[in-house]
Design a protein around this motif. Structure first.
Motif, PDB file in Angstrom:
ATOM      1  N   ILE A   1      19.483 -12.218  11.765  1.00  0.00           N
ATOM      2  CA  ILE A   1      19.446 -10.917  11.128  1.00  0.00           C
ATOM      3  C   ILE A   1      20.182 -10.964   9.796  1.00  0.00           C
ATOM      4  CG2 ILE A   1      19.264  -9.678  13.311  1.00  0.00           C
ATOM      5  CD1 ILE A   1      22.265  -9.002  13.028  1.00  0.00           C
ATOM      6  N   GLY A   2      19.931  -9.964   8.935  1.00  0.00           N
ATOM      7  CA  GLY A   2      20.629  -9.849   7.671  1.00  0.00           C
ATOM      8  C   GLY A   2      22.033  -9.311   7.872  1.00  0.00           C
ATOM      9  N   PHE A   3      22.795  -9.238   6.770  1.00  0.00           N
ATOM     10  CA  PHE A   3      24.204  -8.861   6.917  1.00  0.00           C
ATOM     11  C   PHE A   3      24.354  -7.390   7.279  1.00  0.00           C
ATOM     12  CE2 PHE A   3      25.606  -6.147   3.444  1.00  0.00           C
ATOM     13  CZ  PHE A   3      24.562  -6.231   2.549  1.00  0.00           C
ATOM     14  N   THR A   4      23.346  -6.576   7.011  1.00  0.00           N
ATOM     15  CA  THR A   4      23.357  -5.190   7.478  1.00  0.00           C
ATOM     16  C   THR A   4      22.036  -4.950   8.192  1.00  0.00           C
ATOM     17  OG1 THR A   4      24.661  -4.529   5.561  1.00  0.00           O
ATOM     18  CG2 THR A   4      23.656  -2.781   6.835  1.00  0.00           C
ATOM     19  N   THR A   5      22.073  -4.821   9.506  1.00  0.00           N
ATOM     20  CA  THR A   5      20.863  -4.654  10.294  1.00  0.00           C
ATOM     21  C   THR A   5      20.985  -3.393  11.132  1.00  0.00           C
ATOM     22  OG1 THR A   5      20.356  -7.012  10.377  1.00  0.00           O
ATOM     23  CG2 THR A   5      19.442  -5.645  12.127  1.00  0.00           C
ATOM     24  N   ARG A   6      19.968  -2.547  11.032  1.00  0.00           N
ATOM     25  CA  ARG A   6      19.979  -1.256  11.723  1.00  0.00           C
ATOM     26  C   ARG A   6      18.704  -1.146  12.544  1.00  0.00           C
ATOM     27  NH1 ARG A   6      22.449   1.491   6.222  1.00  0.00           N
ATOM     28  NH2 ARG A   6      24.617   0.958   6.695  1.00  0.00           N
TER      29      ARG A   6
ATOM     30  N   LEU B   1      13.495  -2.704  18.434  1.00  0.00           N
ATOM     31  CA  LEU B   1      12.890  -3.162  17.188  1.00  0.00           C
ATOM     32  C   LEU B   1      13.991  -3.666  16.267  1.00  0.00           C
ATOM     33  CD1 LEU B   1      10.782   0.014  17.166  1.00  0.00           C
ATOM     34  CD2 LEU B   1       9.747  -2.238  17.327  1.00  0.00           C
ATOM     35  N   VAL B   2      13.899  -4.952  15.887  1.00  0.00           N
ATOM     36  CA  VAL B   2      14.971  -5.608  15.134  1.00  0.00           C
ATOM     37  C   VAL B   2      14.429  -6.076  13.782  1.00  0.00           C
ATOM     38  CG1 VAL B   2      16.724  -7.410  15.154  1.00  0.00           C
ATOM     39  CG2 VAL B   2      15.923  -6.424  17.320  1.00  0.00           C
ATOM     40  N   PRO B   3      15.039  -5.640  12.661  1.00  0.00           N
ATOM     41  CA  PRO B   3      14.644  -6.194  11.356  1.00  0.00           C
ATOM     42  C   PRO B   3      15.079  -7.647  11.266  1.00  0.00           C
ATOM     43  CG  PRO B   3      15.916  -4.144  11.116  1.00  0.00           C
ATOM     44  CD  PRO B   3      16.076  -4.613  12.532  1.00  0.00           C
ATOM     45  N   ILE B   4      14.186  -8.518  10.821  1.00  0.00           N
ATOM     46  CA  ILE B   4      14.523  -9.927  10.645  1.00  0.00           C
ATOM     47  C   ILE B   4      14.083 -10.368   9.255  1.00  0.00           C
ATOM     48  CG2 ILE B   4      14.492 -10.500  13.103  1.00  0.00           C
ATOM     49  CD1 ILE B   4      11.683 -11.597  12.753  1.00  0.00           C
ATOM     50  N   GLU B   5      14.332 -11.609   8.962  1.00  0.00           N
ATOM     51  CA  GLU B   5      14.141 -12.173   7.625  1.00  0.00           C
ATOM     52  C   GLU B   5      12.737 -11.949   7.090  1.00  0.00           C
ATOM     53  OE1 GLU B   5      13.662 -16.677   6.682  1.00  0.00           O
ATOM     54  OE2 GLU B   5      15.798 -16.256   6.660  1.00  0.00           O
ATOM     55  N   GLY B   6      12.657 -11.749   5.771  1.00  0.00           N
ATOM     56  CA  GLY B   6      11.377 -11.712   5.097  1.00  0.00           C
ATOM     57  C   GLY B   6      10.605 -10.429   5.251  1.00  0.00           C
ATOM     58  N   GLY B   7      11.282  -9.304   5.524  1.00  0.00           N
ATOM     59  CA  GLY B   7      10.580  -8.042   5.657  1.00  0.00           C
ATOM     60  C   GLY B   7       9.796  -7.916   6.945  1.00  0.00           C
ATOM     61  N   ALA B   8      10.193  -8.642   7.971  1.00  0.00           N
ATOM     62  CA  ALA B   8       9.499  -8.604   9.255  1.00  0.00           C
ATOM     63  C   ALA B   8      10.324  -7.838  10.288  1.00  0.00           C
ATOM     64  CB  ALA B   8       9.216 -10.021   9.765  1.00  0.00           C
ATOM     65  N   ILE B   9       9.663  -7.423  11.354  1.00  0.00           N
ATOM     66  CA  ILE B   9      10.301  -6.748  12.478  1.00  0.00           C
ATOM     67  C   ILE B   9       9.890  -7.452  13.753  1.00  0.00           C
ATOM     68  CG2 ILE B   9      10.451  -4.589  13.803  1.00  0.00           C
ATOM     69  CD1 ILE B   9       9.862  -3.075  11.231  1.00  0.00           C
TER      70      ILE B   9
ATOM     71  N   LEU C   1      16.813  -4.581   5.136  1.00  0.00           N
ATOM     72  CA  LEU C   1      18.147  -4.004   5.229  1.00  0.00           C
ATOM     73  C   LEU C   1      18.160  -2.503   5.449  1.00  0.00           C
ATOM     74  CD1 LEU C   1      19.905  -6.021   2.375  1.00  0.00           C
ATOM     75  CD2 LEU C   1      19.893  -6.498   4.816  1.00  0.00           C
ATOM     76  N   THR C   2      17.034  -1.836   5.367  1.00  0.00           N
ATOM     77  CA  THR C   2      17.036  -0.402   5.639  1.00  0.00           C
ATOM     78  C   THR C   2      16.985  -0.167   7.147  1.00  0.00           C
ATOM     79  OG1 THR C   2      14.642  -0.034   5.709  1.00  0.00           O
ATOM     80  CG2 THR C   2      15.664  -0.057   3.549  1.00  0.00           C
ATOM     81  N   PRO C   3      17.434   0.994   7.590  1.00  0.00           N
ATOM     82  CA  PRO C   3      17.250   1.337   9.003  1.00  0.00           C
ATOM     83  C   PRO C   3      15.769   1.393   9.358  1.00  0.00           C
ATOM     84  CG  PRO C   3      18.828   2.820   7.968  1.00  0.00           C
ATOM     85  CD  PRO C   3      18.201   2.030   6.867  1.00  0.00           C
ATOM     86  N   ILE C   4      15.461   1.105  10.621  1.00  0.00           N
ATOM     87  CA  ILE C   4      14.116   1.316  11.154  1.00  0.00           C
ATOM     88  C   ILE C   4      14.026   2.746  11.682  1.00  0.00           C
ATOM     89  CG2 ILE C   4      12.548   0.698  13.030  1.00  0.00           C
ATOM     90  CD1 ILE C   4      13.385  -2.163  12.718  1.00  0.00           C
ATOM     91  N   THR C   5      12.920   3.414  11.374  1.00  0.00           N
ATOM     92  CA  THR C   5      12.677   4.768  11.863  1.00  0.00           C
ATOM     93  C   THR C   5      11.384   4.768  12.653  1.00  0.00           C
ATOM     94  OG1 THR C   5      13.761   5.699   9.915  1.00  0.00           O
ATOM     95  CG2 THR C   5      12.405   7.188  11.220  1.00  0.00           C
TER      96      THR C   5
ATOM     97  N   ILE D   1      26.366  -9.027  12.290  1.00  0.00           N
ATOM     98  CA  ILE D   1      26.332  -8.128  13.434  1.00  0.00           C
ATOM     99  C   ILE D   1      25.581  -6.856  13.046  1.00  0.00           C
ATOM    100  CG2 ILE D   1      27.697  -6.883  15.150  1.00  0.00           C
ATOM    101  CD1 ILE D   1      28.126  -9.882  15.260  1.00  0.00           C
ATOM    102  N   SER D   2      24.715  -6.383  13.909  1.00  0.00           N
ATOM    103  CA  SER D   2      23.957  -5.158  13.627  1.00  0.00           C
ATOM    104  C   SER D   2      24.761  -3.924  14.014  1.00  0.00           C
ATOM    105  CB  SER D   2      22.641  -5.169  14.406  1.00  0.00           C
ATOM    106  OG  SER D   2      22.884  -4.885  15.784  1.00  0.00           O
ATOM    107  N   GLU D   3      24.225  -2.765  13.673  1.00  0.00           N
ATOM    108  CA  GLU D   3      24.727  -1.515  14.222  1.00  0.00           C
ATOM    109  C   GLU D   3      24.226  -1.410  15.667  1.00  0.00           C
ATOM    110  OE1 GLU D   3      26.417   1.021  12.530  1.00  0.00           O
ATOM    111  OE2 GLU D   3      26.289   0.349  10.448  1.00  0.00           O
ATOM    112  N   PRO D   4      25.001  -0.814  16.580  1.00  0.00           N
ATOM    113  CA  PRO D   4      24.589  -0.761  17.992  1.00  0.00           C
ATOM    114  C   PRO D   4      23.637   0.395  18.290  1.00  0.00           C
ATOM    115  CG  PRO D   4      26.773   0.177  17.731  1.00  0.00           C
ATOM    116  CD  PRO D   4      26.371  -0.316  16.374  1.00  0.00           C
TER     117      PRO D   4
END
Length: 676
Positions: free
Chosen positions: A287-292, A301-309, A337-341, A250-253
């Motif tokens: 998504i990964g276990f910590t998705t921001r 904008l959603v982080p997904i596997e392999g360093g992609a957005i 796993l880092t937040p998107i800015t 689950i991601s952060e909302p």
């Protein structure tokens, strides 16, 4: 390993399910470009007979959904040369809320004069054959060994079977017959996905657009939130997964357009103000276990596997673009796993190649927000960026990583403007307030760094507040709030004076405080600080910074109690939102209460006198003195790299070893996507 090959290996394990489990291929080009070979007369005329909606008015309820259904066939050429693709059917559909793709497929084909066969399996239904009105049959294996039917929703191949995927309003459902996923002319060697290029994006406002609220990552709101447990009331709870489901993350909302956006597994979900899921969008990967995630200019904008957005339109949830992933390193794939800015038309995110205890390399990415194209990358061959998101200020991107190096890059071209060694790794996001950057290092220190207008660093001071921290700080009212833990694994929420950089209060907790504090200043500027603790019951706690009192603000019902590393966010009406590991999203609102917010309350943990700390000027050593050994980070060890979410230790270790074995067996390879 890319998603196509993962599914192909699964297919090899079960020949009986060969065409259900064909590798998920990228979507084909616009169907208007297809030219027919054999099926060009009677069968192609079928769409003219099915222009009406697929449900009668009596069948469709007021909560119906509508979209477009497309069926693209081929000639039955066997092992011979391919001659062309044929759009057999394209019709609008209306379905009831809760209907699946398979139900829409079944009705569309029946009303269009087509027949088909489908088979049940442990993975759900799969389409074995389709016969056109003129008698052309395309079945599993008709055109070479690996031919068969696949389906897509909004240009993405879902992970779910057709009888499991629930249709959403506006979905474009496409069934495509393929000769071979690896040689189909609509799919290139890089598994490119053709994206929507003509979407009109909405002009939505947002109250919480990224992990730290905005590009400064300083989680402060001015709403009047619940100050005590007696003022707090559960507004609603939304279940996003089964409590026992550890495979779905689950991601952060986010709070956008008076709605809540949150990702679960391979779905992006939209909830209304009553907590009802009103829309879902398909993600290209889980998504990964910590998705921001982040919102910017009409896109989620959603982080997904392999360093992609993956960028999705905030209104329709159709995919706008998917960025090219980062090639795998020697130690494995890059995790997102880092937040998107987002700032100035650019999107920034860091990656890490990491195992259970260490990271080996990482990349900080800058993408064009409109296209998803990479503008620049900053590569670190020594360590990765894990939870360590960036702030953007003065046209400068500021972040740190597992190597403990605070870095400032020019936002436009990625040129290095300044670097500073914090002498301990960082797994938190940089927050900016009043010209100062605040970042917590893993050795339990809070660093304050002056930011100059030219993008370089000025004075640097630090203070020890814990033995260990992966927290992100928040600053308000002359104080900085940040979480961590002691050497005995109990938790700490520290209150640090901004001017003196001295710890003025520490609040104890039963376990580590990993969440970024949310600070509400809606009561004449007084700070109320909301945080979570990584242990059952997965409650929300509040600190009244004025009185120094803390308490559990809201505790979930027993069935939904679980560990929690998620942060609390808030909207303009004072409603607080957060998740814990039960998979539930909680909304907690303020109700009138008789109790004074300064009255004595049941404490979430005793408030202690400040520990011994050091305040040092810029240029002075920032390492702990002998008097500070109580907080030695050596007693804590490194934060788990892929699952520090409060699962019992034995379970975590077993899961980690299992995952490591699977990745090693699969020969993990970085995901590379390209936008056409």
């Amino acid at each position: 390993m890319n998603r196509q090959r993962k599914k192909f290996f699964t297919w090899l394990l079960s020949a009986a399910l060969i065409f259900m489990l064909l590798p998920a291929a990228p979507v084909f080009a616009e169907t208007e470009a297809f030219t027919g070979a054999e099926e060009t007369s009677a069968a192609v005329s079928a769409p003219e007979t099915t222009e009406a909606t697929l449900l009668s008015d009596q069948e469709a309820n007021q909560e119906g959904v509508a979209g477009t259904f497309v069926l693209v066939g081929d000639s039955a050429h066997g092992n011979g040369a391919h001659t062309g693709f044929v759009k057999w059917l394209e019709v609008p559909y209306t379905a009831q809320k809760g209907d699946t793709v398979y139900q829409v497929f079944e009705r569309a084909l029946q009303e269009g004069g087509f027949t088909f066969t489908a088979q049940d399996s442990g993975y759900g239904k799969f389409i074995d054959s389709v016969t056109s009105p003129s008698g052309v049959t395309l079945a599993s294996g008709t055109n070479a060994q690996y031919s068969g039917w696949m389906y897509y929703v909004n240009n993405i191949s879902p992970m779910d079977s057709a009888d499991s995927y629930v249709v959403q309003d506006g979905d474009r459902i496409q069934f495509l017959y393929v000769d071979d996923f690896s040689s189909d002319s609509r799919i290139d060697e890089n598994y490119n996905i053709t994206m929507e290029t003509d979407l009109v994006l909405p002009d939505y406002s947002s109250e919480w657009s990224s992990f730290g609220k905005n590009s400064f990552n300083n989680g402060v709101i001015s709403a009047q939130t619940a100050r005590t447990a007696s003022e707090a009331s559960l507004k609603w709870t939304a279940g996003l997964k089964a409590v026992s489901d550890w495979a779905t993350n689950i991601s952060e909302p986010l709070l956008v357009n008076n709605q809540i956006y949150i990702a679960a597994g391979d779905k992006l979900k939209v909830l209304d103000s009553a907590g009802q899921i009103i829309k879902e969008g398909q993600l290209a990967e889980k998504i990964g276990f910590t998705t921001r995630m982040a919102y910017s200019n009409g896109k989620i904008l959603v982080p997904i596997e392999g360093g992609a957005i993956q960028a999705l339109a905030a209104d329709t949830l159709k995919t706008v673009w998917i960025s090219e992933g980062v090639p795998a390193g020697a130690q494995g794939s890059h995790q997102s796993l880092t937040p998107i800015t987002c700032s100035g038309g650019m999107v920034y995110m860091g990656t890490a190649v990491a195992d259970w205890s260490s990271s080996y390399e990482g990349v900080f990415l800058a993408l064009d927000e409109n296209t998803g194209k990479t503008v620049w990358t900053y590569e670190n061959q020594q360590a990765g960026y894990y939870w360590s998101g960036a702030s953007v200020v003065n046209n400068t991107v500021i972040f740190a990583g597992d190597d403990g190096v605070l870095t400032a890059l020019n936002a436009a071209d990625g040129a290095v403007q300044a670097q500073m060694d914090l002498e301990s790794g960082v797994r938190g996001t940089v927050a900016v307030d009043q010209g100062m950057a605040y970042v917590a290092s893993k050795d339990g220190r809070l660093h304050q760094i002056e930011l100059k207008e030219d993008g370089t660093f000025g004075a640097h001071r630090s203070v020890l507040f814990a033995a260990y921290s992966t927290g992100t700080p928040a600053a308000a009212g002359g104080k900085v709030f940040v979480g961590g833990s002691r050497a005995d694994y109990t938790g700490v929420l520290a209150v640090i004076d901004r001017d003196s950089m001295e710890v003025v209060q520490t609040v104890s907790a039963d376990a580590e405080v990993k969440s970024a504090p949310l600070v509400s200043t809606g009561y004449d500027g007084q700070s109320f600080v909301y945080y979570t603790v990584n242990k059952n019951p997965g409650a929300v706690y509040v600190l009244n910074a004025g009185s120094g009192k803390s308490e559990a603000l809201y505790t979930p019902e027993e069935a939904l109690q679980n560990y929690c590393i998620a942060s609390v966010i808030g909207d303009g009406a004072g409603v607080l939102y957060y998740t814990n590991d039960s998979g539930a999203l909680f909304a907690v609102e303020k109700v009138p209460g008789e109790e004074s917010p300064t009255a004595g309350t049941e404490s979430a943990g005793e408030t202690e006198e400040s520990p011994e700390v050091s305040t040092e000027s810029a240029g002075a050593g920032d390492r702990e003195s002998s008097a500070e050994q109580e907080f030695s980070s050596e007693a804590m060890g490194d934060s788990p790299a892929t699952g520090d979410s409060g699962v019992p230790g034995g379970v975590i270790l077993s899961m980690a070893l299992a995952c490591a074995g699977l990745l090693a067996a699969a020969g993990t390879k970085g995901r590379r996507l390209k936008n056409n």
